[in-house]
Design a protein around this motif. Structure first.
Motif, short mmCIF file in Angstrom:
data_model
loop_
_atom_site.label_atom_id
_atom_site.label_comp_id
_atom_site.label_asym_id
_atom_site.label_seq_id
_atom_site.Cartn_x
_atom_site.Cartn_y
_atom_site.Cartn_z
N SER A 196 -8.09 -6.58 -2.38
CA SER A 196 -8.31 -8.02 -2.35
C SER A 196 -8.58 -8.49 -3.77
O SER A 196 -8.80 -7.67 -4.67
N TYR B 1 0.82 -1.21 0.00
CA TYR B 1 0.00 0.00 0.00
C TYR B 1 0.86 1.26 0.00
O TYR B 1 1.94 1.28 0.59
N THR C 169 -8.22 -1.28 1.56
CA THR C 169 -7.90 -2.69 1.55
C THR C 169 -8.06 -3.24 0.13
O THR C 169 -9.14 -3.09 -0.46
#
Length: 122
Positions: free
Chosen positions: A70, A59, A68
């Motif tokens: 994914s 990040y 986040t």
């Protein structure tokens, strides 16, 4: 051919959340790393977050703890959950993927989506 199609951008108030999605389709043999970049007006495109095929993530410091990343390897899709958004997050967000196609399984190419606008109002 390979296509990356993003969705989920929009206008949100500061402190709000958005979830971006990016689905890859086409003659895909394997998808390696996937990621999200952003470009604000007058600024260079910057990495926001990246994820390997094994699930390791990286990040930008400015989004750590708020965003986040994914992925769903079955659906060839990468997601970006963005929480606690602030006006500095306003930008066009681009999906990126390193993909080998069925026509050239020994070559990894870099593909980009068309971008989706995220605007955070104060």
């Amino acid at each position: 051919q390979v296509h990356l199609v993003e969705s989920g951008g929009g206008l949100v108030q500061a402190g709000g959340s958005l979830r971006l999605s990016c689905a890859a389709s086409g003659n895909i043999f394997r998808i390696n790393a996937m990621g999200w970049y952003r470009q604000a007006p007058g600024k260079q495109r910057e990495l926001v977050a990246a994820i390997t095929s094994g699930g390791s993530t990286n990040y930008a410091d400015s989004v750590k703890g708020r965003f986040t990343i994914s992925r769903d390897n079955v659906k060839n899709t990468v997601y970006l959950q963005m929480n606690s958004l602030n006006p500095e997050d306003t930008a066009v967000y681009y999906c990126n993927a390193h993909i080998t196609t069925t026509q050239a399984i020994n070559i990894v190419r870099n593909y980009w989506g068309q971008g989706t606008q995220v605007t955070v109002s104060s």
